[in-house]
Design a protein around this motif. Structure first.
Motif, PDB file in Angstrom:
ATOM      1  N   ASP A 222      15.566   0.994  16.931  1.00 30.10           N
ATOM      2  CA  ASP A 222      16.623   0.385  17.753  1.00 30.10           C
ATOM      3  C   ASP A 222      17.564  -0.493  16.929  1.00 30.10           C
ATOM      4  OD1 ASP A 222      15.267   1.565  19.857  1.00 30.10           O
ATOM      5  OD2 ASP A 222      13.998  -0.207  20.143  1.00 30.10           O
ATOM      6  N   GLY A 223      17.346  -0.517  15.644  1.00 31.92           N
ATOM      7  CA  GLY A 223      18.239  -1.302  14.789  1.00 31.92           C
ATOM      8  C   GLY A 223      17.820  -2.749  14.632  1.00 31.92           C
ATOM      9  N   GLY A 224      16.702  -3.132  15.265  1.00 31.64           N
ATOM     10  CA  GLY A 224      16.241  -4.527  15.119  1.00 31.64           C
ATOM     11  C   GLY A 224      15.460  -4.714  13.821  1.00 31.64           C
ATOM     12  N   PHE A 225      15.435  -5.952  13.320  1.00 30.37           N
ATOM     13  CA  PHE A 225      14.660  -6.219  12.112  1.00 30.37           C
ATOM     14  C   PHE A 225      13.172  -6.050  12.393  1.00 30.37           C
ATOM     15  CE2 PHE A 225      18.516  -8.776  11.097  1.00 30.37           C
ATOM     16  CZ  PHE A 225      18.847  -8.128   9.908  1.00 30.37           C
ATOM     17  N   LEU A 226      12.477  -5.344  11.505  1.00 33.75           N
ATOM     18  CA  LEU A 226      11.038  -5.135  11.670  1.00 33.75           C
ATOM     19  C   LEU A 226      10.258  -6.409  11.352  1.00 33.75           C
ATOM     20  CD1 LEU A 226      10.510  -1.609  10.122  1.00 33.75           C
ATOM     21  CD2 LEU A 226       9.663  -2.363  12.354  1.00 33.75           C
ATOM     22  N   TRP A 227      10.839  -7.239  10.544  1.00 34.08           N
ATOM     23  CA  TRP A 227      10.132  -8.443  10.085  1.00 34.08           C
ATOM     24  C   TRP A 227      10.956  -9.661  10.492  1.00 34.08           C
ATOM     25  CZ3 TRP A 227       5.553  -9.951   8.631  1.00 34.08           C
ATOM     26  CH2 TRP A 227       5.386 -11.125   7.898  1.00 34.08           C
ATOM     27  N   PRO A 228      10.336 -10.704  11.050  1.00 29.96           N
ATOM     28  CA  PRO A 228      11.117 -11.840  11.563  1.00 29.96           C
ATOM     29  C   PRO A 228      11.811 -12.669  10.477  1.00 29.96           C
ATOM     30  CG  PRO A 228       8.755 -12.253  11.789  1.00 29.96           C
ATOM     31  CD  PRO A 228       8.892 -10.836  11.364  1.00 29.96           C
ATOM     32  N   GLY A 229      11.320 -12.612   9.270  1.00 32.81           N
ATOM     33  CA  GLY A 229      12.035 -13.247   8.147  1.00 32.81           C
ATOM     34  C   GLY A 229      12.001 -14.766   8.151  1.00 32.81           C
ATOM     35  N   PHE A 230      12.915 -15.350   7.376  1.00 35.11           N
ATOM     36  CA  PHE A 230      13.088 -16.807   7.260  1.00 35.11           C
ATOM     37  C   PHE A 230      11.741 -17.486   7.019  1.00 35.11           C
ATOM     38  CE2 PHE A 230      16.642 -15.038   9.732  1.00 35.11           C
ATOM     39  CZ  PHE A 230      17.662 -15.338   8.845  1.00 35.11           C
ATOM     40  N   GLY A 231      11.368 -18.490   7.837  1.00 33.34           N
ATOM     41  CA  GLY A 231      10.123 -19.232   7.595  1.00 33.34           C
ATOM     42  C   GLY A 231       8.891 -18.333   7.533  1.00 33.34           C
ATOM     43  N   GLU A 232       8.972 -17.200   8.230  1.00 31.46           N
ATOM     44  CA  GLU A 232       7.826 -16.276   8.230  1.00 31.46           C
ATOM     45  C   GLU A 232       7.647 -15.594   6.870  1.00 31.46           C
ATOM     46  OE1 GLU A 232       5.999 -16.704  10.593  1.00 31.46           O
ATOM     47  OE2 GLU A 232       7.156 -17.043  12.443  1.00 31.46           O
ATOM     48  N   ASN A 233       8.668 -15.658   6.044  1.00 30.88           N
ATOM     49  CA  ASN A 233       8.524 -15.080   4.703  1.00 30.88           C
ATOM     50  C   ASN A 233       7.463 -15.821   3.886  1.00 30.88           C
ATOM     51  OD1 ASN A 233      10.472 -13.162   5.286  1.00 30.88           O
ATOM     52  ND2 ASN A 233      12.149 -14.407   4.461  1.00 30.88           N
ATOM     53  N   SER A 234       7.054 -17.004   4.364  1.00 25.20           N
ATOM     54  CA  SER A 234       5.954 -17.723   3.709  1.00 25.20           C
ATOM     55  C   SER A 234       4.683 -16.869   3.700  1.00 25.20           C
ATOM     56  CB  SER A 234       5.693 -19.059   4.409  1.00 25.20           C
ATOM     57  OG  SER A 234       5.479 -18.862   5.789  1.00 25.20           O
ATOM     58  N   ARG A 235       4.555 -15.980   4.662  1.00 22.29           N
ATOM     59  CA  ARG A 235       3.375 -15.101   4.706  1.00 22.29           C
ATOM     60  C   ARG A 235       3.372 -14.145   3.522  1.00 22.29           C
ATOM     61  NH1 ARG A 235       1.408 -15.441  10.078  1.00 22.29           N
ATOM     62  NH2 ARG A 235       2.814 -16.650  11.381  1.00 22.29           N
ATOM     63  N   VAL A 236       4.551 -13.702   3.156  1.00 22.21           N
ATOM     64  CA  VAL A 236       4.671 -12.819   1.990  1.00 22.21           C
ATOM     65  C   VAL A 236       4.401 -13.613   0.708  1.00 22.21           C
ATOM     66  CG1 VAL A 236       6.236 -11.324   0.693  1.00 22.21           C
ATOM     67  CG2 VAL A 236       6.261 -11.278   3.207  1.00 22.21           C
ATOM     68  N   LEU A 237       4.945 -14.832   0.657  1.00 21.27           N
ATOM     69  CA  LEU A 237       4.679 -15.674  -0.520  1.00 21.27           C
ATOM     70  C   LEU A 237       3.174 -15.923  -0.663  1.00 21.27           C
ATOM     71  CD1 LEU A 237       7.571 -18.327  -0.298  1.00 21.27           C
ATOM     72  CD2 LEU A 237       7.438 -16.316  -1.789  1.00 21.27           C
ATOM     73  N   LYS A 238       2.514 -16.114   0.468  1.00 22.05           N
ATOM     74  CA  LYS A 238       1.065 -16.339   0.431  1.00 22.05           C
ATOM     75  C   LYS A 238       0.352 -15.119  -0.169  1.00 22.05           C
ATOM     76  CE  LYS A 238      -2.914 -17.055   3.492  1.00 22.05           C
ATOM     77  NZ  LYS A 238      -3.355 -17.169   4.898  1.00 22.05           N
TER      78      LYS A 238
END
Ligand code: GTP
Ligand code: MN
Ligand code: MN
Length: 611
Positions: free
Chosen positions: A510-526
């Motif tokens: 539907d064109g929406g972002f699959l990942w919420p991004g921003f502060g949630e990117n801390s999960r990727v950093l972890k």
């Protein structure tokens, strides 16, 4: 402070090289006045008062944004002009296939013609500055000469500049990068100025062998604040190649885990793809802490301990405004709310504040970046935005509430992980770990992203943007890749940062972002930190190691397992479609592409089952 002066330059400095530069420029451009910048508060007040008087600046309500200003550019002067940007190396082949080139002597002749008398009716500002720390082992000096008060005020925010820098240059009889800028709009006797002087003809020119910068016709930051992209990336990348270090388009952040383990991360994303946001990240996962060191440029060199040490050569943030808000970047909001900032091409509210798309508290009426009436209703009916997509805030880094103390350490910080990333709707998973330095260099060299409003041109087209440096590599990109490979070869691989490839911008059907991004990117950093520590699990895929769904911390996140899986998916068909594009990209570099990168591509092809 030094008053404006028509007296001979001898009075301002004992540094002969600077005097010669100033004399030469003033003879060529014939300004009415010369002003030697001190960097003092009084000077800032004088400059900003003059900019208010000339209509370039509007003072914001001090109760909302103290000592801060709104600026509106000419509507044609809003972004970097890549097609007007040149690397004028002596030999054309040294500029490589990704840069515009012109013979340096031909370019100088052409530009001397443009510069002749171009500062008539204006003040010529002389700005001594240093990129990086004044107490660095080898301080990196520059002198920008400009006829723009806007540039002068902005340089004070973005770079360490002024009398203390000049004194140090005199003591050391230091070399410096001469950087000449003009808006290209001389004023005839009695001619009234406009709020945003500029010229239709624009040239942003680097002379790599001479370590010299000439810029003409644009006042937009990336074209005119010459310490930033022109010096700290284009010229510095050449110095870095010659001297064995790296000048990169990277943020630097400090990450501390709940257990108190600290890691330093550098990340290269193309313009308007999330560096400033990640640099000031407010983690959503409990106990994790991010502190900022830099949001745009990293100078990195191998230290005596064999690790890669990074400094941020800048002194301010020049951040994309739209989309910045209390949710996406609360720390940027705190930084700008302290004031002392310049906002360019955002909307001006009726109560003397600024607003842009994505900011909280949408006003019922504002004046748009074009100087027109703007209301939510007009916006709905016409699609007219209040702010230009590349509108920017220019704000002192020292005001950042999460600035890491290491920011002020001339040695910088040892980098544990490098992230490459771009803006891709498909294909690229949320995060992929490289097997080793060469594989990581391959990821960087093939980095792709959809174009943004940060540069003039079409938006949303996928292009290769190696290491997010496409517009900033000051020499042949094939040699640049080779330089990266050499850094890996010449050093102990176990001490080099691990390399990862991230994509916050993958979309669903539907064109929406699959990942919420921003502060949630801390999960990727972890996950990145846990990989470095040998804790988190990963699956081997044809393109590298991606998280197992369990290894990525998604606690409390409003995502279904299928959505997480979709964000992490490596789709062989999508990747097979990528292969000919990478092939075509690599072919541009001919023999100058390091053979190991072809080997990487062959390996990827084989793993995808394409013989
Ligand atoms: P330059 O300063 O031009 O080099 O760019 P930058 O890399 O600093 O870009 P910036 O952080 O300013 O990001 C600009 C755009 O990316 C804005 O539109 C943000 O809203 C968007 N953005 C940043 N992080 C994320 C994210 O995690 N997810 C999504 N969907 N958008 C993001
Ligand atoms: Mn940038
Ligand atoms: Mn930025």
């Amino acid at each position: 402070m030094t008053a404006d002066t028509q007296a001979p330059a001898e009075q301002a400095t004992t540094h002969q090289g600077i005097l010669d530069f100033v004399d030469w420029v003033s003879a060529l451009t014939t300004p009415d006045r010369i002003h030697w910048c001190t960097g003092s508060d009084e000077e800032w007040t004088e400059l900003t008062d003059a900019l208010v008087a000339s209509g370039t600046f509007t003072r914001l309500d001090p109760a909302k944004k103290p000592n801060s200003f709104h600026a509106r550019t000419d509507p044609t002067d809003v972004a970097r002009v890549e097609d007007r940007t040149y690397i004028c190396s002596v030999e054309e082949k040294d500029a490589g296939p990704t840069n515009n080139w012109m013979d340096p002597e031909e370019m100088k002749t052409l530009m001397r013609g443009l510069y002749a008398g171009c500062m008539k009716g204006r003040t010529m500002y002389v700005i001594p500055f240093v990129m990086g720390h004044l107490d660095a082992e080898k301080p990196m000096f520059g002198v920008e000469i400009t006829d723009s008060a806007y540039v002068t005020a902005s340089m004070r925010v973005m770079a360490r500049m002024g009398s203390h820098v000049l004194r140090r240059m005199e003591e050391l009889d230091a070399d410096f990068v001469p950087a000449l800028h003009s808006v290209g709009m001389p004023l005839a006797e009695g001619q009234a100025d406009v709020a945003w002087p500029c010229n239709e003809t624009k040239y942003i020119v680097q002379f790599p062998e001479e370590r010299m910068i000439w810029s003409y016709g644009s006042g937009y930051g990336g074209n005119s604040l010459l310490g930033k992209k022109c010096y700290a990336l284009r010229i510095a990348s050449v110095l870095a190649r010659d001297e064995g270090w790296l000048a990169e388009h990277m943020l630097i952040l400090k990450l501390t885990s709940p257990a108190g383990v600290t890691k330093y991360v550098a990340a290269a994303f193309p313009s308007a793809c999330g560096k400033t946001n990640l640099a000031m990240l407010a983690p959503t996962i409990p106990g994790w802490k991010v502190e900022s060191i830099g949001d745009d440029i990293a100078w990195m060199r191998i230290g005596e301990d064999g690790r890669l040490w990074a400094v941020n050569p800048e002194y301010g943030f020049f951040g994309v405004a739209p989309g910045t808000n209390e949710h996406t970047n609360p720390n940027a909001m705190k930084t700008i709310n302290l004031g002392n900032s310049v906002f360019t091409n955002v909307a001006l509210t009726d109560d003397g504040d600024i607003w842009w798309e994505g900011l909280e508290n949408m006003p019922a009426h504002a004046t748009s970046w074009k100087g027109e009436d703007w209301t939510p209703q007009i916006s709905e009916e016409t699609g007219e935005l209040s702010s230009h997509a590349n509108s920017r805030y220019c704000t002192p880094i020292k005001q950042c509430p999460i600035l890491a103390p290491e920011y002020d350490d001339p040695r910088g910080v040892p980098i544990d992980a490098i992230l490459f990333g771009g803006r891709r709707k498909t294909t690229i998973p949320l995060v992929t770990e490289a097997r080793d330095w060469v594989h990581g260099t391959f990821m960087g060299a093939t980095l792709s992203s959809e174009t943004t409003a940060a540069a003039v041109g079409q938006v949303g087209v996928v292009r290769r943007d190696p290491m997010a440096m496409l517009p900033f590599i000051g020499y042949h990109a094939g040699d640049y890749f080779n330089h990266w490979i050499e850094v890996g070869k010449d050093n102990d691989a176990s001490k080099l940062p691990k390399i990862f490839y991230v994509n916050w911008f993958r979309r669903d059907e539907d064109g929406g972002f699959l990942w919420p991004g921003f502060g949630e990117n801390s999960r990727v950093l972890k996950w990145v930190v846990e990989r470095i520590e040998g804790q988190a699990a990963a699956v081997e895929t044809p393109i590298g190691r991606v998280p197992t769904p369990e290894s990525l911390d998604t606690d409390g996140l409003d995502l279904t397992p299928a959505q997480v899986e979709a964000a992490l998916r490596v789709d062989p068909d999508e990747w097979r479609a990528e292969l000919p594009q990478i092939q075509e990209w690599f072919e541009k570099f001919g023999d100058q592409l390091p053979a190991v990168l072809w080997t990487e591509l062959d390996g990827l092809r084989a793993r995808l089952g394409e013989a």
